[in-house]
Design an enzyme around this catalytic site. Sequence first.
Site, mmCIF file in Angstrom:
data_model
loop_
_atom_site.group_PDB
_atom_site.id
_atom_site.type_symbol
_atom_site.label_atom_id
_atom_site.label_comp_id
_atom_site.label_asym_id
_atom_site.label_seq_id
_atom_site.Cartn_x
_atom_site.Cartn_y
_atom_site.Cartn_z
ATOM 1 N N HIS A 126 0.869 -1.188 0.000
ATOM 2 C CA HIS A 126 0.000 0.000 0.000
ATOM 3 C C HIS A 126 0.908 1.241 0.000
ATOM 4 O O HIS A 126 2.022 1.183 0.517
ATOM 5 C CB HIS A 126 -0.831 -0.058 1.290
ATOM 6 C CG HIS A 126 -1.916 0.951 1.413
ATOM 7 N ND1 HIS A 126 -1.696 2.260 1.775
ATOM 8 C CD2 HIS A 126 -3.265 0.836 1.268
ATOM 9 C CE1 HIS A 126 -2.851 2.900 1.839
ATOM 10 N NE2 HIS A 126 -3.820 2.061 1.533
ATOM 11 N N LYS A 229 -10.640 -0.377 10.628
ATOM 12 C CA LYS A 229 -10.865 -1.539 9.755
ATOM 13 C C LYS A 229 -11.300 -2.760 10.562
ATOM 14 O O LYS A 229 -11.489 -3.841 10.007
ATOM 15 C CB LYS A 229 -9.585 -1.861 8.978
ATOM 16 C CG LYS A 229 -9.207 -0.790 7.956
ATOM 17 C CD LYS A 229 -8.001 -1.207 7.162
ATOM 18 C CE LYS A 229 -7.330 -0.073 6.415
ATOM 19 N NZ LYS A 229 -8.058 0.394 5.239
ATOM 20 N N CYS A 369 -4.809 2.609 -3.541
ATOM 21 C CA CYS A 369 -3.548 3.086 -2.947
ATOM 22 C C CYS A 369 -2.406 2.116 -3.223
ATOM 23 O O CYS A 369 -1.520 1.929 -2.376
ATOM 24 C CB CYS A 369 -3.685 3.344 -1.448
ATOM 25 S SG CYS A 369 -4.884 4.593 -1.039
HETATM 26 N N1 PLP Z 1 -1.855 -0.830 4.575
HETATM 27 C C1 PLP Z 1 -2.807 -1.562 4.003
HETATM 28 C C2 PLP Z 1 -2.484 -2.957 3.538
HETATM 29 C C3 PLP Z 1 -4.095 -1.043 3.866
HETATM 30 O O1 PLP Z 1 -5.060 -1.779 3.290
HETATM 31 C C4 PLP Z 1 -4.354 0.273 4.328
HETATM 32 C C5 PLP Z 1 -5.691 0.868 4.148
HETATM 33 O O2 PLP Z 1 -6.430 0.532 3.253
HETATM 34 C C6 PLP Z 1 -3.320 0.977 4.928
HETATM 35 C C7 PLP Z 1 -2.089 0.395 5.034
HETATM 36 C C8 PLP Z 1 -3.525 2.364 5.447
HETATM 37 O O3 PLP Z 1 -4.455 2.380 6.479
HETATM 38 P P1 PLP Z 1 -4.925 3.774 7.089
HETATM 39 O O4 PLP Z 1 -5.558 4.539 5.957
HETATM 40 O O5 PLP Z 1 -5.881 3.408 8.158
HETATM 41 O O6 PLP Z 1 -3.701 4.465 7.579
#
Ligand code: PLP
Length: 418
Positions: A126, A229, A369
């Site tokens: 991500h 989440k 993302c």
């Molecule tokens: N890492 C992964 C694998 C994710 O799916 C996400 C969010 O979709 C994130 C990091 C980032 O999470 P946050 O937006 O809560 O910081």
Amino acid sequence: MNADTLDVERIRADFPILRREGHGRPLVYLDNAATSQKPEVVIDALVEYYTTYNANIHRGIHALAEEATARYEETRQKVADFIGAPGPECIVFTRNTTESINLVANAWGRKNLGPGDEIVLSVMEHHSNLVPWQFIARATGARLRHVDIDGEGRLLWDDVERLIGERTKLVAITQMSNVLGTINPVRQIADLAHQRGALVLVDAAQSVPHLPVDVQDLDCDFLAFSAHKMLGPTGVGVLYARRELLEAMDPFLGGGEMIRRVRLEEATWNDVPWKFEAGTPNIAGVCAFSAALGYLQELGMEQVRAHDLYLAREALRRLSQISGVTVYGPKDPEARGGVVAFNVEDIHPHDVGTVLDGHGVAIRAGHHCCQPLMGRLDVVATARASFYVYNTVEELDALVEGIEAAKRLFRAPVHTRT
Ligand code: PLP
């Protein structure tokens, strides 16, 4: 495992939002990888904080402040228990996974990385586990290396072995991909990284909500995830780190709470974990996160995983029967979580998403993302359905119906004879 393991009808009754409609149809919420819905106990806990013990923490000597501090710190212990951490001092509250990773990149990376050092990531990360390392690599002269994937979206083990070497200082890897659903062998990666003298950070944004996770079993050094989440409120993230690492790291943000003594020209730091919690945190969110953790614990994380697996298997089966649909990620449902990314031939995923929305089915469409991964898959974007404890196979049928409707709509002849 073929049968469902959760009493989904009972669970659904706990989520008020599932009673609403989407465009005149019952809401089918399949965007859980973006954020989950909240059960009544979590919503009630937020209201309870503001109606009965709203106060700032760690500072007041009055009863409300003491109660708020106790509830906030109890949640820290509950988080530690939930992920098998040795103690609450290893748990830092942040705003989200992104901030937790940025905290490590800045507080650990700036101090410990230099020219010639390497950070090993993967092409399925991500943006929040890519961009902070790009900043730090630029600032320190460290180099980024990326493990590639095979045709089913699994990490190439040869690449893992080849790229983690003498120069590697950190391996930062997702435990579960938010696009491919792939569950990565984090323990084996940690063993290899440790043998070669590197630390391991796990992006657990998708795994802690969906799998039983024990940081001591994984033997990771850092682990990051978000409350929103996993049935909790937005604005609360967690960084787990080994205590000695937190103690050796410099603070990330400066301000109130994180200090022991401040003079005009200098300051000394509070103990861990408070050294990393500058300013007033999301007290209501943290206290309500406790209710989310309790809810998941009551369901049992093994059962949560089994339910995701059941839905993933059913979704893969259904989607593979629709002509023109390409599904990304491992074919074996056991190798993945409840996240299914797909494309429909000749239809842009945004159009698929819009038609599904018209059917009351909420999915995500876009790059998720993960722009480098989109490039690696050779697509501009995908549609993605992602499941959680309140989803049913009937909702998968609604997904299929919506996809068929999109096919009918977009494959209709453009030219008509007059
Ligand atoms: N890492 C992964 C694998 C994710 O799916 C996400 C969010 O979709 C994130 C990091 C980032 O999470 P946050 O937006 O809560 O910081």
